[in-house]
Design an enzyme around this catalytic site. Structure first.
Site, PDB file in Angstrom:
ATOM      1  N   VAL A  60       0.823  -1.204   0.000  1.00 23.66           N
ATOM      2  CA  VAL A  60       0.000   0.000   0.000  1.00 23.66           C
ATOM      3  C   VAL A  60       0.858   1.256   0.000  1.00 23.66           C
ATOM      4  O   VAL A  60       0.619   2.190  -0.766  1.00 23.66           O
ATOM      5  CB  VAL A  60      -0.953   0.003   1.217  1.00 23.66           C
ATOM      6  CG1 VAL A  60      -1.715   1.317   1.305  1.00 23.66           C
ATOM      7  CG2 VAL A  60      -1.917  -1.161   1.133  1.00 23.66           C
ATOM      8  N   GLY A  63       7.686   4.008   3.103  1.00 21.98           N
ATOM      9  CA  GLY A  63       8.294   5.197   3.674  1.00 21.98           C
ATOM     10  C   GLY A  63       9.737   4.962   4.043  1.00 21.98           C
ATOM     11  O   GLY A  63      10.335   3.937   3.697  1.00 21.98           O
ATOM     12  N   PHE A  67       7.151  -0.269   5.598  1.00 18.52           N
ATOM     13  CA  PHE A  67       6.164  -0.493   4.554  1.00 18.52           C
ATOM     14  C   PHE A  67       4.788  -0.702   5.194  1.00 18.52           C
ATOM     15  O   PHE A  67       4.681  -1.099   6.356  1.00 18.52           O
ATOM     16  CB  PHE A  67       6.539  -1.731   3.725  1.00 18.52           C
ATOM     17  CG  PHE A  67       7.952  -1.730   3.230  1.00 18.52           C
ATOM     18  CD1 PHE A  67       8.276  -1.168   2.007  1.00 18.52           C
ATOM     19  CD2 PHE A  67       8.966  -2.293   3.998  1.00 18.52           C
ATOM     20  CE1 PHE A  67       9.577  -1.165   1.548  1.00 18.52           C
ATOM     21  CE2 PHE A  67      10.271  -2.297   3.552  1.00 18.52           C
ATOM     22  CZ  PHE A  67      10.580  -1.732   2.323  1.00 18.52           C
ATOM     23  N   VAL A  68       3.789  -0.474   4.387  1.00 18.42           N
ATOM     24  CA  VAL A  68       2.413  -0.765   4.783  1.00 18.42           C
ATOM     25  C   VAL A  68       1.822  -1.685   3.732  1.00 18.42           C
ATOM     26  O   VAL A  68       1.813  -1.356   2.538  1.00 18.42           O
ATOM     27  CB  VAL A  68       1.565   0.518   4.923  1.00 18.42           C
ATOM     28  CG1 VAL A  68       0.119   0.165   5.272  1.00 18.42           C
ATOM     29  CG2 VAL A  68       2.151   1.432   5.978  1.00 18.42           C
ATOM     30  N   ASP A 185       1.829  15.484  15.886  1.00 20.34           N
ATOM     31  CA  ASP A 185       2.118  15.352  14.454  1.00 20.34           C
ATOM     32  C   ASP A 185       0.815  15.301  13.660  1.00 20.34           C
ATOM     33  O   ASP A 185       0.656  14.483  12.751  1.00 20.34           O
ATOM     34  CB  ASP A 185       2.956  14.098  14.190  1.00 20.34           C
ATOM     35  CG  ASP A 185       3.648  14.138  12.830  1.00 20.34           C
ATOM     36  OD1 ASP A 185       3.781  15.261  12.277  1.00 20.34           O
ATOM     37  OD2 ASP A 185       4.041  13.075  12.324  1.00 20.34           O
TER      38      ASP A 185
END
Length: 798
Positions: A60, A63, A67-68, A185
């Site tokens: 998906v 970064g 990972f996702v 954030d």
């Protein structure tokens, strides 16, 4: 040759050792890599997280730290798996902190739910693998949605406020913890839309903390922490200028919310100039802003440089609740439907109960997919949908305005800000309690509106033998349309435009298909009290019954009743059969049955209120009348002329087995007067024979409209329609006092009525054999009955 054989043997030996050392996990990884090369993604790896086995479906997001993946469990449930490889100890502690925060907020509807986690430490490589299994939000992040919209189709104000409200509720859950948790954030990348729950949710809690920095003494420590875990454009002034010596706490999230709101509206950061612009609180709302002044004021309310003067999250939610306006309701994104509601004030009551059919289907927009490192999902950019909610709509004013840049069409939906607090909260209220964060009954497909303003200036009058005065001067418009709602509305419709013009709230919807009795009158009173006390006598005003007049010497066939000594019994009996709902004026909202007379026999009682009541079949009402000769039949099946007068006259009439009246007839038409009523039964010309006399009552069903409303005519010709000349029944006289006064003799041919105490048998005209819950008895002049099997009384008087 020998060297070649030696090389071959060594190769086979190494290959054999390699094969023996291959584990099942390595085989799975290799197969996944091969399949990923074919399909364009690494698919098929299996993970075991807290006893739950999941398999990768697709990548998906990717970064700098991991990972996702979209994964599926053995039951075909979809989840998001966040997989990270961490070497720095600080990052590992941040991940453990994120897991701890998500576990605390696991059941909050505006926080991404953590389903499980696993931490694998590899001492050899000094690398730690962190696996976090979370709920899958298929709608993508707000950044994805904004990018898909493009420059020329930016978010509408109601959409922004829908997102912002959910984000505020998520922040509220964090700040309510003890000690409070600051997210630190908050940005559009960390807000995800979950289509299955129709909510926007916060994610990425790696920067969250319960620490409070006193920059005067902890300046160096605070600076390192801020630089590592926060984003510059969303930092509060006290985080940028540490030499101010101000405490850094959870209020930094409120500042970040203001920056997030600004960016959703204008697609730019309010402080894109850097630290100096933040310190000076130097931002500017674009001159071409399409949003309302209230929206601009909301931004100004949030972006306060001094943290001691900056509102808390509770103050922000209360402010949202105030400026929304309690008299304005939710909006409709793609279609406009004007819904008139009941506004029953002290002096004027316009009863236009129009329940209009609403079909709102959201438009699907095909948009490119854009992923962010903080997203755990792929975006699906169809406009989110939400169904209806049950609520009580108590409003004083309702206006309808056209579409303007600062307003959008009204919708028969609950406003999203009703979620933040009690629905009855006025626009000027400021509650100290935090509003509710739950949005209930999302999949409830029925809207039950209860528009009741209990602002009646009624004198407390005795219901027994008293003349009552009502302080309400009401003007009623007898328009009652009973239609069905079919709502499929957009989620963003829950917001009003926040413009300078108030919007109309939705009209009441009657989801009950039972009996409708509209109390429509030209100058009546509203019986809106919640109890039986203080309502006054129901018969103290003849205008409440329109054609109900006092005894006269000349007139058409009259039921003449003297109501001076009328007893009104507010019985508490309820039944499971037909319900008598008052949809015109919402009168008689007390949960008690109302009937004329205090004596009720086993035959049952005709009820009229908003509670469930029954209309029993084959009931006899004692009208205490003495006909001197048999009267000809009247056929009122034409549903016109004086038949309408009959139905409107019986709007508020509750006939029990002990009711009484006298009958007289003459050539003229009576005029209205106090303390009595008149029922005019004028036959239609089609029901007269050549001699001018009335034809016998026919037994055919007559269609009133396309819904086939059937008149209650006699279907058994063997039964007698004549008066029952049995022994006089005087027991009811004590129940009604002087309810009946003999009228003076009048002539219509040879008909005279001079004394009471004979029974009028209405068995044949009030006998109903269908299921009462499916019947609709609507005694209103201008009623449109859209329910099947609606029945209207056809009185045959002999």
């Amino acid at each position: 040759m020998n060297r070649f054989l030696e090389f071959s043997n060594n190769f086979l030996e190494v290959a054999g050792n390699t094969i023996n050392n291959i584990s099942s996990k390595s085989i799975t990884d290799n197969v996944g890599n091969v399949w990923g090369n074919i399909t364009g993604g690494r698919v098929g790896q299996v993970y075991d997280i807290n006893g739950r086995r999941v398999t990768e479906v697709k990548l998906v997001a990717e970064g700098g730290f991991g990972f996702v993946y979209l994964v599926r469990d053995d039951y075909n449930n979809m989840y998001a798996l966040k997989r990270m490889f961490i070497q720095e100890r600080e990052r590992l502690e941040a991940m453990k902190n994120e897991i701890d925060v998500m576990q605390k907020l696991r059941n909050n509807p505006n926080i991404v739910k953590l389903e499980g986690f696993k931490i694998n430490e590899n001492r050899n490589t000094r690398e730690t693998e962190v696996l976090m299994l979370m709920e899958y939000c298929s709608g993508g992040s707000v950044l994805d949605i904004m990018n898909a919209r493009g420059e020329f189709t930016r978010l509408e104000e109601r959409e922004i406020l829908a997102i912002f409200s959910d984000v505020c509720n998520g922040v509220l859950a964090m700040h309510q913890q003890q000690p409070p948790i600051a997210h630190r954030d908050l940005k559009i990348e960390n807000v995800l839309y979950c289509e299955h729950s129709n909510r926007y949710k916060l994610c990425d809690f790696g920067s969250s903390t319960i620490k409070t920095f006193n920059t005067a003494t902890e300046r160096g420590k605070a600076e390192d922490d801020i630089n590592m875990f926060t984003t510059l454009f969303y930092r509060a002034p006290e985080m940028v200028d540490l030499y101010r010596g101000q405490i850094i706490d959870e209020k930094v999230d409120v500042w970040a919310l203001g920056c997030l709101l600004f960016k959703m509206a204008f697609y730019v950061d309010p402080f894109d100039g850097g630290s100096l612009q933040i310190i000076n609180n130097n931002y500017k709302i674009p001159d071409n802003s399409k949003y309302s002044n209230n929206f601009h004021k909301l931004i100004q309310f949030i972006l306060v440089a001094d943290p001691t003067q900056r509102p808390s999250i509770n103050d922000l939610l209360n402010y949202l609740n105030e400026i929304r306006g309690s008299s304005r309701r939710g909006l409709q994104t793609f279609s406009s439907n004007n819904n008139n509601s009941n506004n029953n004030s002290n002096n004027n009551s316009n009863n236009n109960s129009n329940n209009n059919s609403v079909n709102n289907s959201s438009n699907s927009i095909n948009r490119p997919i854009r992923t962010s490192s903080s997203s755990n999902s792929t975006p699906n950019f169809n406009s989110p949908n939400t169904n209806n909610n049950n609520y009580n709509n108590n409003n004083n004013n309702s206006k309808n305005y056209g579409n303007t840049p600062n307003s959008t069409p009204p919708n028969a939906k609950k406003n999203i800000f009703d979620i933040l607090g009690d629905d009855t909260t006025s626009s000027t209220s400021n509650s100290n309690n935090s509003p509710s964060v739950s949005r209930n009954n999302i999949n409830n497909n029925s809207n039950n509106f209860n528009n009741n303003n209990n602002n009646n200036n009624n004198n407390n009058n005795n219901n027994n033998n008293n003349n009552n005065n009502n302080n309400n001067n009401n003007t009623n418009n007898n328009n009652s349309n009973n239609n069905n709602y079919n709502n499929n509305n957009n989620k963003f419709d829950e917001f009003e435009s926040w413009g300078n013009t108030p919007l109309q709230h939705p009209s009441p919807s009657n989801s009950n298909s039972n009996v409708i009795i509209n109390n429509t009158n030209s100058s009546g009173k509203n019986n809106q009290n919640k109890s039986n006390s203080g309502n006054g006598n129901f018969f103290d005003n003849d205008f409440e019954f329109e054609g109900f007049v006092s005894p006269t010497t000349n007139g058409s066939t009259n039921f003449e009743v003297n109501t001076t000594n009328t007893n009104v019994s507010l019985n508490s009996s309820t039944h499971s059969s037909s319900s008598f709902n008052n949809s015109s004026n919402n009168n008689n909202t007390n949960n008690s049955s109302v009937s004329v007379g205090s004596s009720i026999n086993n035959s049952g009682t005709r009820l009229m209120n908003n509670s469930s009541g029954s209309l029993p079949q084959s009931r006899q009402s004692s009208f205490n009348s003495t006909p001197q000769q048999q009267q000809q039949q009247f056929n009122s099946s034409t549903n016109s002329g004086s038949y309408n007068n009959l139905t409107s006259s019986f709007n508020n009439l509750n006939i029990s087995t002990s009711s009484s009246a006298s009958i007289s007839s003459s050539g003229g038409v009576s005029n209205n007067s106090d303390n009595s009523w008149n029922v005019t039964l004028t036959p239609s010309q089609s029901n007269k024979n050549s001699t001018g006399n009335l034809k016998p009552l026919n037994n055919n069903n007559n269609n009133n409209n396309n819904n086939n409303n059937r008149f209650a005519n006699n279907t058994n010709s063997s039964r007698d329609y004549s008066f029952d000349f049995s022994s006089p029944n005087t027991s009811n006289n004590n129940d009604f006092g002087s309810f009946v006064q003999p009228s003076s003799s009048s002539s219509l041919n040879t008909t005279h009525f001079s004394k009471p105490n004979y029974n009028v048998n209405l068995n044949q005209t009030t006998s109903m054999t269908n299921n009462y819950n499916n019947n609709n008895y609507n005694n209103n002049n201008n009623s449109n009955n859209n329910n099947n099997n609606s029945k209207v009384f056809d009185f045959g008087i002999l």
